[in-house]
Design a protein around this motif. Sequence first.
Motif, PDB file in Angstrom:
ATOM      1  N   ILE A   1      54.270  30.294  69.180  1.00  0.00           N
ATOM      2  CA  ILE A   1      53.690  28.954  69.192  1.00  0.00           C
ATOM      3  C   ILE A   1      53.757  28.457  70.628  1.00  0.00           C
ATOM      4  O   ILE A   1      54.443  29.043  71.470  1.00  0.00           O
ATOM      5  CB  ILE A   1      54.411  27.980  68.230  1.00  0.00           C
ATOM      6  CG1 ILE A   1      55.883  27.837  68.613  1.00  0.00           C
ATOM      7  CG2 ILE A   1      54.277  28.441  66.791  1.00  0.00           C
ATOM      8  CD1 ILE A   1      56.593  26.758  67.829  1.00  0.00           C
TER       9      ILE A   1
ATOM     10  N   LEU B   1      54.568  25.121  73.015  1.00  0.00           N
ATOM     11  CA  LEU B   1      55.237  23.828  73.106  1.00  0.00           C
ATOM     12  C   LEU B   1      54.808  23.163  74.411  1.00  0.00           C
ATOM     13  O   LEU B   1      54.911  23.770  75.480  1.00  0.00           O
ATOM     14  CB  LEU B   1      56.756  24.050  73.111  1.00  0.00           C
ATOM     15  CG  LEU B   1      57.661  22.874  73.433  1.00  0.00           C
ATOM     16  CD1 LEU B   1      57.591  21.837  72.325  1.00  0.00           C
ATOM     17  CD2 LEU B   1      59.089  23.352  73.600  1.00  0.00           C
TER      18      LEU B   1
ATOM     19  N   ILE C   1      58.356  31.096  71.945  1.00  0.00           N
ATOM     20  CA  ILE C   1      57.680  29.821  72.138  1.00  0.00           C
ATOM     21  C   ILE C   1      57.185  29.809  73.582  1.00  0.00           C
ATOM     22  O   ILE C   1      57.993  29.846  74.515  1.00  0.00           O
ATOM     23  CB  ILE C   1      58.627  28.631  71.908  1.00  0.00           C
ATOM     24  CG1 ILE C   1      59.189  28.647  70.488  1.00  0.00           C
ATOM     25  CG2 ILE C   1      57.900  27.318  72.207  1.00  0.00           C
ATOM     26  CD1 ILE C   1      60.272  27.608  70.241  1.00  0.00           C
TER      27      ILE C   1
ATOM     28  N   LEU D   1      55.586  18.087  67.701  1.00  0.00           N
ATOM     29  CA  LEU D   1      55.959  19.222  66.848  1.00  0.00           C
ATOM     30  C   LEU D   1      57.115  18.880  65.908  1.00  0.00           C
ATOM     31  O   LEU D   1      57.980  18.076  66.237  1.00  0.00           O
ATOM     32  CB  LEU D   1      56.369  20.419  67.702  1.00  0.00           C
ATOM     33  CG  LEU D   1      55.265  21.114  68.483  1.00  0.00           C
ATOM     34  CD1 LEU D   1      55.852  22.243  69.314  1.00  0.00           C
ATOM     35  CD2 LEU D   1      54.189  21.646  67.551  1.00  0.00           C
ATOM     36  N   ASP D   2      57.095  19.538  64.781  1.00  0.00           N
ATOM     37  CA  ASP D   2      58.165  19.467  63.788  1.00  0.00           C
ATOM     38  C   ASP D   2      58.422  20.917  63.408  1.00  0.00           C
ATOM     39  O   ASP D   2      57.634  21.513  62.677  1.00  0.00           O
ATOM     40  CB  ASP D   2      57.682  18.637  62.603  1.00  0.00           C
ATOM     41  CG  ASP D   2      58.738  18.425  61.539  1.00  0.00           C
ATOM     42  OD1 ASP D   2      59.711  19.208  61.477  1.00  0.00           O
ATOM     43  OD2 ASP D   2      58.571  17.495  60.747  1.00  0.00           O
ATOM     44  N   MET D   3      59.485  21.520  63.953  1.00  0.00           N
ATOM     45  CA  MET D   3      59.742  22.949  63.771  1.00  0.00           C
ATOM     46  C   MET D   3      61.052  23.177  63.041  1.00  0.00           C
ATOM     47  O   MET D   3      62.008  22.445  63.247  1.00  0.00           O
ATOM     48  CB  MET D   3      59.825  23.657  65.127  1.00  0.00           C
ATOM     49  CG  MET D   3      58.553  23.607  65.932  1.00  0.00           C
ATOM     50  SD  MET D   3      58.653  24.604  67.430  1.00  0.00           S
ATOM     51  CE  MET D   3      59.680  23.562  68.468  1.00  0.00           C
ATOM     52  N   CYS D   4      61.072  24.231  62.229  1.00  0.00           N
ATOM     53  CA  CYS D   4      62.285  24.620  61.521  1.00  0.00           C
ATOM     54  C   CYS D   4      62.666  26.028  61.940  1.00  0.00           C
ATOM     55  O   CYS D   4      61.843  26.951  61.855  1.00  0.00           O
ATOM     56  CB  CYS D   4      62.059  24.558  60.017  1.00  0.00           C
ATOM     57  SG  CYS D   4      63.512  25.082  59.065  1.00  0.00           S
ATOM     58  N   PHE D   5      63.907  26.194  62.380  1.00  0.00           N
ATOM     59  CA  PHE D   5      64.445  27.493  62.767  1.00  0.00           C
ATOM     60  C   PHE D   5      65.535  27.892  61.788  1.00  0.00           C
ATOM     61  O   PHE D   5      66.361  27.058  61.407  1.00  0.00           O
ATOM     62  CB  PHE D   5      65.068  27.433  64.169  1.00  0.00           C
ATOM     63  CG  PHE D   5      64.093  27.080  65.255  1.00  0.00           C
ATOM     64  CD1 PHE D   5      63.112  27.980  65.657  1.00  0.00           C
ATOM     65  CD2 PHE D   5      64.163  25.856  65.894  1.00  0.00           C
ATOM     66  CE1 PHE D   5      62.224  27.667  66.676  1.00  0.00           C
ATOM     67  CE2 PHE D   5      63.287  25.527  66.913  1.00  0.00           C
ATOM     68  CZ  PHE D   5      62.307  26.438  67.304  1.00  0.00           C
TER      69      PHE D   5
ATOM     70  N   ASN E   1      60.454  16.132  69.996  1.00  0.00           N
ATOM     71  CA  ASN E   1      60.026  16.969  68.882  1.00  0.00           C
ATOM     72  C   ASN E   1      61.167  17.005  67.872  1.00  0.00           C
ATOM     73  O   ASN E   1      62.341  16.985  68.249  1.00  0.00           O
ATOM     74  CB  ASN E   1      59.724  18.386  69.358  1.00  0.00           C
ATOM     75  CG  ASN E   1      58.503  18.438  70.242  1.00  0.00           C
ATOM     76  OD1 ASN E   1      57.417  18.097  69.834  1.00  0.00           O
ATOM     77  ND2 ASN E   1      58.713  18.863  71.487  1.00  0.00           N
TER      78      ASN E   1
ATOM     79  N   ILE F   1      63.443  18.983  65.500  1.00  0.00           N
ATOM     80  CA  ILE F   1      63.909  20.346  65.385  1.00  0.00           C
ATOM     81  C   ILE F   1      64.869  20.440  64.200  1.00  0.00           C
ATOM     82  O   ILE F   1      65.915  19.777  64.185  1.00  0.00           O
ATOM     83  CB  ILE F   1      64.623  20.815  66.671  1.00  0.00           C
ATOM     84  CG1 ILE F   1      63.750  20.585  67.909  1.00  0.00           C
ATOM     85  CG2 ILE F   1      65.069  22.269  66.543  1.00  0.00           C
ATOM     86  CD1 ILE F   1      62.422  21.312  67.890  1.00  0.00           C
TER      87      ILE F   1
END
Length: 130
Positions: A8, A10, A52, A73-77, A122, A124
């Motif tokens: 992705i 960023l 990223i 962004l709204d990201m999940c790791f 963002n 996270i």
Amino acid sequence: MIHHIDHIVLTTAHEEACIDFYTRVLGMQLESFIGGSPPVPRKAFLFGSQKINLHIQGKEFEPKADIPTPGSLDMCFIASCPLTEVIQRLQQEQWPVIEGPVIRTGARSKIRSVYVRDPDLNLIEISETI
């Protein structure tokens, strides 16, 4: 048709703070490389088999998102260690948790998550599967 995400992009307005967060706080590896057409210096964060790519606001290169915006962004790791260790690391780095731990629904199973914001705000989400 689609198998997985390769990378992705960023967009950051705060390059140094962004690099510090993703490397020092989250433990990702910074990669510098030459890429694009025409070739330009680039940076990316590597973790697991993902990456990223980093764009600097106002210095993006083509092609890019229509409206590249820091903080959108709204990201999940999924963490490589238990969530308790993630929370300890965030506390050690003095990075505030804004919510959690809470139970959520992940792509493949239930997950337990904490939420933080990066320097561009963002959202996270860092999770463990349960």
